[in-house]
Design a protein around this motif. Sequence first.
Motif: not given
Length: 171
Positions: A106-116
């Motif tokens: 979840x963290x890696x996916x969000x960091x790649x797609x929605x860094x905020x």
Amino acid sequence: MLFTDSLFLFYFLPLALAAHALLVRGKAGQPYPESAKLLVFGFTLLFYGFHQPWWLIPFVAGISLDYFWARLIQAEERRPFRRLYLFLSIAQNLGLFALFKYSRPLHEGLAARMPVLAPFVPRVFQDGDYLLLPAGLSFYLLESMSVVFDVYRREIAPPKRLLDLLAFVGC
């Protein structure tokens, strides 16, 4: 240590079985000895904590909290509160599982797609890297949660002592 490792098959398992046999020898029809429960729990701790001692934290914490929920459910007569305690047990177990299983993707996916949004996802680290999923996490969480369900349905009484539940789940 895996079930297929030679260390488990040729040393750990025979030692655990022999020690258990010595403690329960000649006690058929009698209550299960406290010393045997302690032995089972001790070997369980050794097994789960062999490679990563911190894996014992979610093991003991998850089962201890389920013991607490089961005792509360048993003592409560009002159905809404019994349901609330059951829901809290489910949330606790699923939350603990999700923390270890899904925080990294979840963290890696969000960091790649929605860094905020990435800083708001809980991350579990050890030595700068993500923690490994504790061995047997889903098994022992579901096993202890099943006890809470059975207590909720009034099919069983909760264990009298925490050691009883820890030994039961550890088997």
